[in-house]
Design an enzyme around this catalytic site. Sequence first.
Site, PDB file in Angstrom:
ATOM      1  N   PHE A   1       0.792  -1.259  -0.019  1.00 26.85           N
ATOM      2  CA  PHE A   1      -0.156  -0.138  -0.002  1.00 26.85           C
ATOM      3  C   PHE A   1       0.935   1.228   0.057  1.00 26.85           C
ATOM      4  O   PHE A   1       0.764   1.993   0.718  1.00 26.85           O
ATOM      5  CB  PHE A   1      -1.123  -0.008   1.219  1.00 26.85           C
ATOM      6  CG  PHE A   1      -1.563  -1.163   1.423  1.00 26.85           C
ATOM      7  CD1 PHE A   1      -2.889  -1.466   0.737  1.00 26.85           C
ATOM      8  CD2 PHE A   1      -1.303  -2.301   2.560  1.00 26.85           C
ATOM      9  CE1 PHE A   1      -3.670  -2.617   0.854  1.00 26.85           C
ATOM     10  CE2 PHE A   1      -1.836  -3.440   2.451  1.00 26.85           C
ATOM     11  CZ  PHE A   1      -3.046  -3.744   1.723  1.00 26.85           C
TER      12      PHE A   1
ATOM     13  N   CYS B   1      -4.969   3.074  10.300  1.00 27.10           N
ATOM     14  CA  CYS B   1      -5.425   4.636  10.229  1.00 27.10           C
ATOM     15  C   CYS B   1      -6.972   4.783  10.612  1.00 27.10           C
ATOM     16  O   CYS B   1      -7.498   5.893  10.571  1.00 27.10           O
ATOM     17  CB  CYS B   1      -5.224   5.369   9.280  1.00 27.10           C
ATOM     18  SG  CYS B   1      -5.980   4.716   7.546  1.00 27.10           S
TER      19      CYS B   1
END
Length: 398
Positions: free
Chosen positions: A228, A339
């Site tokens: 990612f 996150c």
Amino acid sequence: MAAVVLKKGEGRSLKAGGPWVYDNEISRVDGEFENGDIIDVLDFDGYFLGRGFININSKIRVRMMSRRKEQWVDDAFLSSRVRDAWEYRKRTVDTACCRVIFGEADFLPGLVVDKFADILVVQSLALGIDRLKGKILSALVGFMEEDGIKIRGIYERSDAKVRALEGMERTKGFLTAPFDTQVAINENGVHYLVDIADGQKTGFFLDQKYNRLAIQKLSGGMRVLDCFTHTGSFALNAALGGADEVTGVDASELAIAQAKVNAGLNNFGGRVDFLCADVFELLPQLSEEKRKFDLVILDPPAFTKSRDSVKNAVKGYREINLRAMGLIEDGGYLATCSCSHFMTPELFAQTIGQAAAGAHKRLRQVEYRTQAPDHPILWGAQESSYLKFFIFQVCAEK
């Protein structure tokens, strides 16, 4: 001034320092108002709790601006809040590129302002603050000029979907004379071009600044897989730290194209490669190929943005961490993060532990980190705490 009156027994989060009043906590609204107006917030018995702006289109009915009865939300008030935010950044972070205003955590709810070199990018997510953003930005530019920083331009990225929840249209564009929206920055010694017009959110994820620096310090001589990778930030920090070879992976062709541009800016030669692929499909493939790495980095997007989807998010985090651990040489390292605010530190740690058990690995924690200080965590405002970042040494069961 109009006033919101809470139901008896409601407002527990607000009284504990929370920044919001929800629609289902309100008994009535006394007086006339328009959406976006500043109103008083009173407890059921008339006790003054604070002052904020109201929007009946939003489930977050009131966003608090002040807890002090004698304090009015005027130009002097806004100037003071902006100065406090800027002085805090000067004290705590490298201000060449940083988040200057972080919404509720800077007591300016719904507003984000990021600084990329001499460019500001603003994101306004609430009606009340949207009315005030011009004065706030003017004050901010003035304070920076006092410190010898000349802001070349301001761009608005108020194109987030959550604007619809406030009854607001999504918008983006120049708030000053137009300029090149590919902005050159330097963070931790790494050069990037930030696409502030079409990149994710405001163009670059500043919250991982010092987590990337931790990776830079760890990576010497390693074979690194950065999953990612987005526009390549962790991968490029690993390369600058002396990694022998780095592979960055992302499903976005646009992000990978930008990552390759960024790699070229840093003259890392053939040590860095970027691949456009689905991480969930790639990790099993690498396992079948018996590929091994000394360091695997997992920086996925939020797998959950609501409490309702946490269970599925846990499965996703467990899967990628289990797969990643299987690719790491005995004694190698895993950097993994979440996150999502709804993925609590305790739940995230538990999920990683389950992945380690499934992979028959033992973890030695190197460090636990959160978001950079320019994204301050305001106690009482749980939503301001969202980033969890672990570094582990991954060992075979002994």
